[in-house]
Design a protein around this motif. Structure first.
Motif, PDB file in Angstrom:
ATOM      1  N   ALA A 263       0.827  -1.213   0.000  1.00  0.00           N
ATOM      2  CA  ALA A 263       0.000   0.000   0.000  1.00  0.00           C
ATOM      3  C   ALA A 263       0.864   1.267   0.000  1.00  0.00           C
ATOM      4  O   ALA A 263       0.325   2.376   0.033  1.00  0.00           O
ATOM      5  N   GLY A 264       2.203   1.124   0.008  1.00  0.00           N
ATOM      6  CA  GLY A 264       3.101   2.279  -0.010  1.00  0.00           C
ATOM      7  C   GLY A 264       3.276   2.953   1.327  1.00  0.00           C
ATOM      8  O   GLY A 264       3.739   4.096   1.405  1.00  0.00           O
ATOM      9  N   GLU A 265       2.932   2.248   2.416  1.00  0.00           N
ATOM     10  CA  GLU A 265       3.035   2.801   3.769  1.00  0.00           C
ATOM     11  C   GLU A 265       4.286   2.243   4.454  1.00  0.00           C
ATOM     12  O   GLU A 265       4.228   1.293   5.234  1.00  0.00           O
ATOM     13  N   GLY A 266       5.453   2.865   4.161  1.00  0.00           N
ATOM     14  CA  GLY A 266       6.709   2.352   4.678  1.00  0.00           C
ATOM     15  C   GLY A 266       6.808   2.347   6.185  1.00  0.00           C
ATOM     16  O   GLY A 266       7.339   1.402   6.778  1.00  0.00           O
ATOM     17  N   GLY A 267       6.317   3.397   6.838  1.00  0.00           N
ATOM     18  CA  GLY A 267       6.400   3.483   8.296  1.00  0.00           C
ATOM     19  C   GLY A 267       5.614   2.379   8.989  1.00  0.00           C
ATOM     20  O   GLY A 267       6.115   1.731   9.915  1.00  0.00           O
ATOM     21  N   LYS A 268       4.375   2.165   8.552  1.00  0.00           N
ATOM     22  CA  LYS A 268       3.552   1.117   9.148  1.00  0.00           C
ATOM     23  C   LYS A 268       4.122  -0.266   8.839  1.00  0.00           C
ATOM     24  O   LYS A 268       4.069  -1.174   9.682  1.00  0.00           O
ATOM     25  N   ALA A 269       4.646  -0.416   7.635  1.00  0.00           N
ATOM     26  CA  ALA A 269       5.264  -1.690   7.273  1.00  0.00           C
ATOM     27  C   ALA A 269       6.448  -1.973   8.179  1.00  0.00           C
ATOM     28  O   ALA A 269       6.619  -3.087   8.697  1.00  0.00           O
ATOM     29  N   ARG A 270       7.283  -0.963   8.386  1.00  0.00           N
ATOM     30  CA  ARG A 270       8.473  -1.132   9.228  1.00  0.00           C
ATOM     31  C   ARG A 270       8.094  -1.538  10.653  1.00  0.00           C
ATOM     32  O   ARG A 270       8.714  -2.428  11.243  1.00  0.00           O
ATOM     33  N   GLU A 271       7.096  -0.885  11.214  1.00  0.00           N
ATOM     34  CA  GLU A 271       6.668  -1.188  12.587  1.00  0.00           C
ATOM     35  C   GLU A 271       6.310  -2.663  12.744  1.00  0.00           C
ATOM     36  O   GLU A 271       6.725  -3.329  13.704  1.00  0.00           O
ATOM     37  N   ASN A 272       5.554  -3.211  11.818  1.00  0.00           N
ATOM     38  CA  ASN A 272       5.133  -4.612  11.910  1.00  0.00           C
ATOM     39  C   ASN A 272       6.260  -5.583  11.589  1.00  0.00           C
ATOM     40  O   ASN A 272       6.382  -6.645  12.209  1.00  0.00           O
ATOM     41  N   LEU A 273       7.104  -5.230  10.636  1.00  0.00           N
ATOM     42  CA  LEU A 273       8.211  -6.118  10.275  1.00  0.00           C
ATOM     43  C   LEU A 273       9.250  -6.185  11.384  1.00  0.00           C
ATOM     44  O   LEU A 273       9.869  -7.233  11.601  1.00  0.00           O
ATOM     45  N   GLU A 274       9.455  -5.089  12.110  1.00  0.00           N
ATOM     46  CA  GLU A 274      10.373  -5.121  13.255  1.00  0.00           C
ATOM     47  C   GLU A 274       9.841  -6.056  14.341  1.00  0.00           C
ATOM     48  O   GLU A 274      10.613  -6.793  14.971  1.00  0.00           O
ATOM     49  N   LYS A 275       8.527  -6.056  14.544  1.00  0.00           N
ATOM     50  CA  LYS A 275       7.934  -6.980  15.524  1.00  0.00           C
ATOM     51  C   LYS A 275       8.057  -8.425  15.038  1.00  0.00           C
ATOM     52  O   LYS A 275       8.330  -9.334  15.844  1.00  0.00           O
ATOM     53  N   ALA A 276       7.862  -8.646  13.740  1.00  0.00           N
ATOM     54  CA  ALA A 276       8.013  -9.991  13.183  1.00  0.00           C
ATOM     55  C   ALA A 276       9.447 -10.477  13.355  1.00  0.00           C
ATOM     56  O   ALA A 276       9.694 -11.642  13.715  1.00  0.00           O
ATOM     57  N   LEU A 277      10.402  -9.592  13.120  1.00  0.00           N
ATOM     58  CA  LEU A 277      11.817  -9.951  13.251  1.00  0.00           C
ATOM     59  C   LEU A 277      12.153 -10.306  14.693  1.00  0.00           C
ATOM     60  O   LEU A 277      12.860 -11.296  14.959  1.00  0.00           O
ATOM     61  N   GLN A 278      11.640  -9.527  15.629  1.00  0.00           N
ATOM     62  CA  GLN A 278      11.889  -9.793  17.045  1.00  0.00           C
ATOM     63  C   GLN A 278      11.327 -11.158  17.457  1.00  0.00           C
ATOM     64  O   GLN A 278      11.983 -11.926  18.175  1.00  0.00           O
ATOM     65  N   LEU A 279      10.123 -11.483  16.990  1.00  0.00           N
ATOM     66  CA  LEU A 279       9.516 -12.777  17.303  1.00  0.00           C
ATOM     67  C   LEU A 279      10.331 -13.919  16.708  1.00  0.00           C
ATOM     68  O   LEU A 279      10.551 -14.945  17.369  1.00  0.00           O
ATOM     69  N   ARG A 280      10.780 -13.758  15.485  1.00  0.00           N
ATOM     70  CA  ARG A 280      11.551 -14.823  14.840  1.00  0.00           C
ATOM     71  C   ARG A 280      12.890 -15.024  15.545  1.00  0.00           C
ATOM     72  O   ARG A 280      13.342 -16.148  15.733  1.00  0.00           O
ATOM     73  N   LYS A 281      13.542 -13.951  15.915  1.00  0.00           N
ATOM     74  CA  LYS A 281      14.812 -14.070  16.621  1.00  0.00           C
ATOM     75  C   LYS A 281      14.629 -14.754  17.970  1.00  0.00           C
ATOM     76  O   LYS A 281      15.467 -15.553  18.398  1.00  0.00           O
ATOM     77  N   SER A 282      13.525 -14.437  18.648  1.00  0.00           N
ATOM     78  CA  SER A 282      13.288 -14.981  19.990  1.00  0.00           C
ATOM     79  C   SER A 282      12.889 -16.451  19.978  1.00  0.00           C
ATOM     80  O   SER A 282      13.284 -17.215  20.851  1.00  0.00           O
ATOM     81  N   HIS A 283      12.099 -16.848  18.984  1.00  0.00           N
ATOM     82  CA  HIS A 283      11.503 -18.187  19.005  1.00  0.00           C
ATOM     83  C   HIS A 283      11.990 -19.106  17.882  1.00  0.00           C
ATOM     84  O   HIS A 283      11.962 -20.327  18.048  1.00  0.00           O
ATOM     85  N   PHE A 284      12.390 -18.543  16.744  1.00  0.00           N
ATOM     86  CA  PHE A 284      12.712 -19.384  15.585  1.00  0.00           C
ATOM     87  C   PHE A 284      14.006 -18.938  14.917  1.00  0.00           C
ATOM     88  O   PHE A 284      14.093 -18.828  13.701  1.00  0.00           O
ATOM     89  N   GLY A 285      15.020 -18.662  15.740  1.00  0.00           N
ATOM     90  CA  GLY A 285      16.283 -18.152  15.220  1.00  0.00           C
ATOM     91  C   GLY A 285      16.981 -19.087  14.257  1.00  0.00           C
ATOM     92  O   GLY A 285      17.799 -18.648  13.438  1.00  0.00           O
ATOM     93  N   SER A 286      16.656 -20.386  14.340  1.00  0.00           N
ATOM     94  CA  SER A 286      17.310 -21.349  13.443  1.00  0.00           C
ATOM     95  C   SER A 286      16.687 -21.383  12.048  1.00  0.00           C
ATOM     96  O   SER A 286      17.262 -21.953  11.131  1.00  0.00           O
ATOM     97  N   ASP A 287      15.504 -20.770  11.886  1.00  0.00           N
ATOM     98  CA  ASP A 287      14.857 -20.719  10.571  1.00  0.00           C
ATOM     99  C   ASP A 287      15.436 -19.541   9.797  1.00  0.00           C
ATOM    100  O   ASP A 287      14.827 -18.475   9.673  1.00  0.00           O
ATOM    101  N   LEU A 288      16.625 -19.742   9.246  1.00  0.00           N
ATOM    102  CA  LEU A 288      17.376 -18.647   8.641  1.00  0.00           C
ATOM    103  C   LEU A 288      16.742 -18.115   7.357  1.00  0.00           C
ATOM    104  O   LEU A 288      16.866 -16.929   7.039  1.00  0.00           O
TER     105      LEU A 288
END
Length: 421
Positions: A263-288
């Motif tokens: 939708a061209g909303e970089g700020g909102k996209a970044r906010e959610n992707l940072e949360k996704a990254l944090q979850l993956r690092k915390s729980h699924f760090g081996s899924d590279l």
């Protein structure tokens, strides 16, 4: 007495299950299970334990479900050589449970073992619907999509069993939707998912894990059909239902970020992707691979929001993660895109040496016009660094006339394929 009353309790349980009275049915199944075990009636004991495990999964009692499945596996080991289909079906059920609880590599191993024991469902027992659905899931994990589709449809048509094994029917419908999605039939996939939603409505509690998985899957289908508003609505629903499932939370945050990118909303996209990254690092760090995919999307979001430094950090994270992955089509595509986006961002910052290194690193993975374009950008970098001989070679290889460009033109393609099941 057990030989008489255990089958009677089993029959009452089946009647209650047909009316979706799971708690009452479970009590009768426990009576049947105790009787079957006491009398050494192994085959009905195994079936009863698996049915109880299926109910436990529906009621979000995954630990209890796993324990009962293991008991069923142990009991099945005492059956004769003709029981391979039964053992295979149990392994497929363990694979499903492992997948539900986020243990993806373990899940795939279970499905692989299930197929090794029996490549087709048992056609001699009364549990054909359940066996068909379980083996359909194993076939799907093995990439045998048409065989999986046939087994799912056969399982759903077995009304005697499918009428009360709602959990299995829902898995079959979601499996069919996954096959349709991978084949590009997005409207058909949505039809299966809406059918699953209708079947579960009013039966499964509002906080059941099924809803988060369903809405997450539907959101990704809507992403693929370029329906960003519908995708966002589905991902919001998935996130609100995913508190007990880090894997769904991570996938849905990533999907929501992707929908905002579209939708061209970089700020909102970044906010959610940072949360996704944090979850993956915390729980699924081996899924590279998944980690690299989220890093790449985060880089695009930072680029879109005008944060070049943040984009460079994200692209570097994508490259580092993907370089550690095993070879594969998705890995290669993401790695190429991450290298190129990193290189163009470096050019924008006039970091010519680092940009040249990125363009050089990706060069062996390119061909055709993309390779020519890459040589052109390398030529420009070496021109800026005053390395005339290297620049001459690159311009010659590119096939383009030598020019001095004010900007290389950013290649921030958001094309990336998802690996969520």
């Amino acid at each position: 007495r057990c030989q008489v009353w255990a089958p009677r309790a089993d029959a009452v349980a089946k009647a209650l299950l047909a009316e979706h009275q799971y708690t009452s049915a479970y009590d009768y199944l426990k009576t049947a299970e105790e009787g079957y075990e006491k009398e050494g009636m192994t085959e009905p004991l195994v079936r009863t334990l698996q049915t109880m495990s299926s109910i436990d999964q529906m009621l979000n009692r995954n630990e209890q479900a796993n324990m009962l499945l293991q008991r069923a596996v142990d009991a099945a080991s005492h059956l004769g050589p003709d029981a391979l289909p039964v053992r295979s079906r149990l392994l497929a059920a363990q694979g499903r449970l492992a997948r539900t609880t986020g243990r993806i590599p373990e899940s795939r191993e279970y499905f692989k073992k299930a197929l090794a024991l029996c490549s087709q469902p048992d056609k001699t027992t009364g549990d054909l619907a359940l066996a068909s659905i379980s083996m359909g899931e194993a076939m799907l994990e093995a990439g045998r999509k048409e065989e999986a589709r046939e087994l799912f449809l056969k399982g759903l048509s077995g009304s005697e069993n499918a009428s009360y094994l709602l959990n299995d029917c829902l898995n079959a419908l979601r499996g069919l939707a996954r096959i349709s999605t991978e084949q590009g039939n997005y409207e058909e996939a949505l039809a299966y998912l809406y059918q699953a939603e209708g079947a579960a409505r009013g039966v499964l509690p509002a906080d059941h894990a099924f809803w988060a998985g369903l809405y997450d899957q539907r959101g990704w289908v809507n992403i693929l059909r370029k329906a960003a508003p519908e995708a966002r609505a589905d991902f919001f629903k998935a996130i609100s239902n995913s508190s007990a499932s880090p894997v769904i939370s991570a996938q849905s945050r990533e999907g929501l970020g992707k929908a905002w990118l579209d939708a061209g909303e970089g700020g909102k996209a970044r906010e959610n992707l940072e949360k996704a990254l944090q979850l993956r690092k915390s729980h699924f760090g081996s899924d590279l691979l998944s980690l690299g995919r989220v890093y790449y999307s985060l880089g695009l979001a930072c680029d879109m929001a005008g944060d070049r430094d943040g984009a460079l950090i994200a692209y570097a994270g994508a490259v580092d993660s993907l370089l550690k992955c095993v070879e594969g089509a998705e890995r290669r595509d993401l790695l190429v895109q991450s290298y190129l986006c990193k290189a163009y961002a470096l050019c924008d910052g006039e970091q010519w040496k680092e940009a040249a290194e990125a363009f050089e690193a990706v060069l062996p993975m390119l061909e055709g016009e993309q390779r020519s374009e890459n040589y052109k950008q390398l030529g420009r970098c070496y021109d800026e660094l005053g390395m005339k001989e290297k620049a001459d070679d690159c311009w010659k290889e590119s096939g383009f006339p030598r020019v001095r460009m004010a900007s290389p033109g950013r290649r921030t393609s958001v094309k990336s394929r998802s690996s969520r099941r």
